[in-house]
Design a protein around this motif. Structure first.
Motif, PDB file in Angstrom:
ATOM      1  N   MET A 325     -16.353   9.892 -60.304  1.00 35.09           N
ATOM      2  CA  MET A 325     -16.414   8.455 -60.067  1.00 35.09           C
ATOM      3  C   MET A 325     -16.779   7.696 -61.341  1.00 35.09           C
ATOM      4  O   MET A 325     -16.184   6.660 -61.651  1.00 35.09           O
ATOM      5  N   ALA A 326     -17.750   8.258 -62.078  1.00 36.27           N
ATOM      6  CA  ALA A 326     -18.210   7.595 -63.299  1.00 36.27           C
ATOM      7  C   ALA A 326     -17.062   7.488 -64.312  1.00 36.27           C
ATOM      8  O   ALA A 326     -16.818   6.430 -64.887  1.00 36.27           O
ATOM      9  N   ARG A 327     -16.341   8.586 -64.483  1.00 40.27           N
ATOM     10  CA  ARG A 327     -15.236   8.623 -65.460  1.00 40.27           C
ATOM     11  C   ARG A 327     -14.122   7.664 -65.018  1.00 40.27           C
ATOM     12  O   ARG A 327     -13.510   6.982 -65.836  1.00 40.27           O
ATOM     13  N   LEU A 328     -13.880   7.642 -63.722  1.00 38.65           N
ATOM     14  CA  LEU A 328     -12.845   6.775 -63.174  1.00 38.65           C
ATOM     15  C   LEU A 328     -13.171   5.309 -63.453  1.00 38.65           C
ATOM     16  O   LEU A 328     -12.307   4.529 -63.860  1.00 38.65           O
ATOM     17  N   LYS A 329     -14.448   4.964 -63.256  1.00 36.71           N
ATOM     18  CA  LYS A 329     -14.883   3.582 -63.515  1.00 36.71           C
ATOM     19  C   LYS A 329     -14.659   3.243 -64.985  1.00 36.71           C
ATOM     20  O   LYS A 329     -14.194   2.156 -65.312  1.00 36.71           O
ATOM     21  N   ASP A 330     -14.993   4.202 -65.871  1.00 33.79           N
ATOM     22  CA  ASP A 330     -14.772   4.014 -67.315  1.00 33.79           C
ATOM     23  C   ASP A 330     -13.309   3.708 -67.596  1.00 33.79           C
ATOM     24  O   ASP A 330     -12.965   2.739 -68.254  1.00 33.79           O
TER      25      ASP A 330
END
Lengths: 336, 265
Positions: A325-330
């Motif tokens: 999720m974190a990478r996707l948000k990035d």
């Protein structure tokens, strides 16, 4: 039972449903594409019937999709589906226009309405079709049986054939500036109704409905509880999609029954299906196997779900999903 | 008020059986499940459970009805032991489910129901787990000319009416009809209870009738509207690009990047 004689049949009729907000569901656009193809094959016309309340906008919208004529049954009393009220008007239209084929979505309403119609007309009905073709001048219908382990191709012996079609089968036509004719139908009501709806409870649908979602994030027994589904919901919201589930989480109350994907729940065919903690039972696969891309996350490297997926991650979802999720948000944030 | 309930039940190969056990015989246009034991269609089990719940409340009488070929007595007795009071089987090679479509099945069930005689409520599963057509229950109601309600997850009887909560895609609704009526039952209603040992022991002596297809006065040749032309085994197999990370964080990042890179998102 009274029998109607359909000696000669001609043309294809599509039963259209519309969304709550008046828009046209993807499955109906797909059916129009399929219906047009089949009608052209016989050099015949494409008709649509739509039943509801305040549906003139939807009828006008539909008329841009290559339909020759739309029959619109617009009445206060059609505001909610009741088989007693819907059946007579549909039956009358079939008896008047003698279509070769009546097509509908394999939707909740049509799964209830069309068996009634088929027995009323003594017409062959093929449900949950994944393909309809013309071979040797005859219509053939393909549907999954034995939980999707076998595909059966069938022909209909009655002159009029009826089919409910799964989502994802036809190709939506491009809208045109030429519009089809719209004909208002006089409502046909039964003398007395036997079925009475005394109450309705709807769950909050502020999130994307499962059947229409382009991204579905689903959880299985491996989610371990309600909390896991909360994380799936966050991911689904991030991607503008919906949450799905296999049967066990629904039975255990971790996810609402309306989330169930499978032959007994909803059939979905999104662009992306993310299966988390799902082993890959036949009953589930037959409800999502036609998704464009499938991602599996599972602790067990031998899980069957990996055999039917495009991308597989072996590991614990609890540790994989937060960085995902974190990478996707990035990435989404970086002006993609 | 106690009522008479008929539960229609179909024998099917256990749907939990492994996918590889379905053998297609293209010549005979028939699927042979290899090594999968027969069971009562799980949805019909839900229907039987619905009937037993009504019986618990008001002492209703339950008749189990099954038509088919080589119906296993063990399978039927196990179901009956859960709470049925009698059963009727119509058994014969002509009733092989492979050659009966929904229309034929519904007409044969309607004739069987007439053999049973009086009834107030008929309960069926929403569909059979082998053919998944979902037509027989509603069709049977249509043939008998009684109101039908589909997809029940709660069924109650009161004052000569059946009150049903039925599943909707986004919730549920309450629908009522006066008896006699037919209701098809969803898996959401709940699993069939296990019979107790005593009931299994006495199930053999439960009143029953066994008929042959000829007793039904239906012309089988005239029934049936669908014809199966081919049966195939579909392949769902995809080539899976697997990522087995030592560090889970990397796996999460890899997936996000892959989905963007492949333009899936």
């Amino acid at each position: 039972m009274e029998r109607h004689d359909f000696k000669t049949v001609k043309n294809v009729l599509v039963l259209a449903e519309i969304n709550e907000d008046g828009s046209i569901p993807n499955i109906i656009l797909q059916l129009l594409g399929l219906g047009k193809d089949l009608a052209s094959h016989f050099g015949e016309r494409l008709y649509v019937i739509i039943i509801g309340k305040d549906i003139s906008c939807a009828s006008r919208e539909l008329s841009r999709y290559g339909i020759d004529e739309i029959f619109s049954a617009d009445d206060e009393r059609y505001s909610e589906y009741n088989p007693d009220i819907y059946l007579p008007v549909l039956e009358r239209v079939c008896k008047n226009i003698h279509p070769r084929l009546l097509l509908s979505g394999h939707t909740s309403i049509c799964q209830d309405l069309l068996p009634r119609l088929a027995f009323a007309l003594n017409a062959g009905l093929v449900t949950d079709c994944v393909d309809i073709k013309v071979t040797e001048g005859e219509l053939s219908f393909t549907r999954p049986v034995y939980g999707g382990n076998v595909l059966a191709t069938q022909r209909v012996r009655s002159t009029i054939a009826i089919a409910t079609v799964r989502i994802g089968v036809g190709k939506p036509p491009a809208p045109s500036t030429v519009t089809g004719k719209i004909t208002s139908l006089a409502p046909a009501f039964p003398v007395e109704t036997h079925l009475k709806i005394t109450g309705k409870t709807l769950v909050d649908q502020k999130d994307c409905p499962l059947g229409e979602a382009l991204v579905v994030v689903s959880g299985g027994k491996g989610m371990g509880g309600k909390e896991g589904f909360q994380m799936l919901l966050e991911i689904a919201r991030l991607l503008g999609g919906a949450v799905g589930a296999t049967r066990p989480p629904c039975d255990l109350g971790w996810a609402p029954p309306s989330c169930q994907v499978g032959i007994t729940g909803k059939v979905v065919a999104p662009d992306l299906y993310i299966a988390v903690g799902i082993s890959g039972s036949t009953q589930h696969l037959s409800g999502m196997g036609d998704s464009r891309k499938i991602v599996a996350i599972n602790k067990d490297p031998e899980a069957n779900i990996f055999n039917v997926s495009d991308f597989g991650l072996v590991g614990d979802w609890k540790q994989i999903l937060p960085p995902f999720m974190a990478r996707l948000k990035d990435l989404v944030g970086n002006g993609r | 008020m106690s009522i008479k309930i008929i539960v229609c039940a179909k024998q099917v190969p256990d749907p939990e059986g492994p996918p590889a056990s379905y053998e297609v015989n293209s010549e005979a246009r028939k699927v042979t499940p290899k090594g999968i034991p027969p069971v009562i269609n799980p949805f019909d089990q839900n229907a039987l459970e619905a009937a037993i719940r009504i019986k618990e409340a008001d002492g209703s009488k339950i008749t189990l009805l099954s038509i088919g070929n080589n119906i296993s007595r063990t399978v039927i007795l196990k179901a009956v032991a859960s709470g049925a009071d009698e059963y009727l089987l119509v058994d014969g090679p002509e009733l092989d489910p492979a050659y009966l479509d929904s229309q034929a099945t519904a007409f044969l069930l309607a004739s069987s129901v007439k053999k049973i005689g009086e009834y107030d409520l008929i309960l069926c599963g929403q569909q059979a787990s082998d053919t998944n057509a979902g037509q027989v229950g509603l069709g049977l109601g249509q043939i008998l000319g009684i109101p039908s309600i589909s997809l029940a997850w709660k069924v109650e009887v009161s004052d000569g009416r059946v009150i049903v909560e039925r599943a909707l895609p986004d919730g549920y609704e309450t629908m009522e009809a006066s008896l006699p009526a037919l209701v098809t039952v969803s898996s959401l209603l709940g699993d069939l209870r296990y019979p107790n040992i005593q009931a299994i022991r006495t199930a053999k002596s439960i009143p029953h009738t066994i008929l042959s297809p000829a007793d039904l006065d239906e012309d089988l040749g005239r029934l049936g509207l669908l014809e199966t032309i081919t049966l195939t085994v579909p392949s769902r197999k995809r080539r899976c690009i697997k990522f087995e990370a030592k560090i889970p964080e990397e796996a999460g990042h890899w997936l996000a990047e892959k989905l963007i890179e492949e333009k899936i998102l």
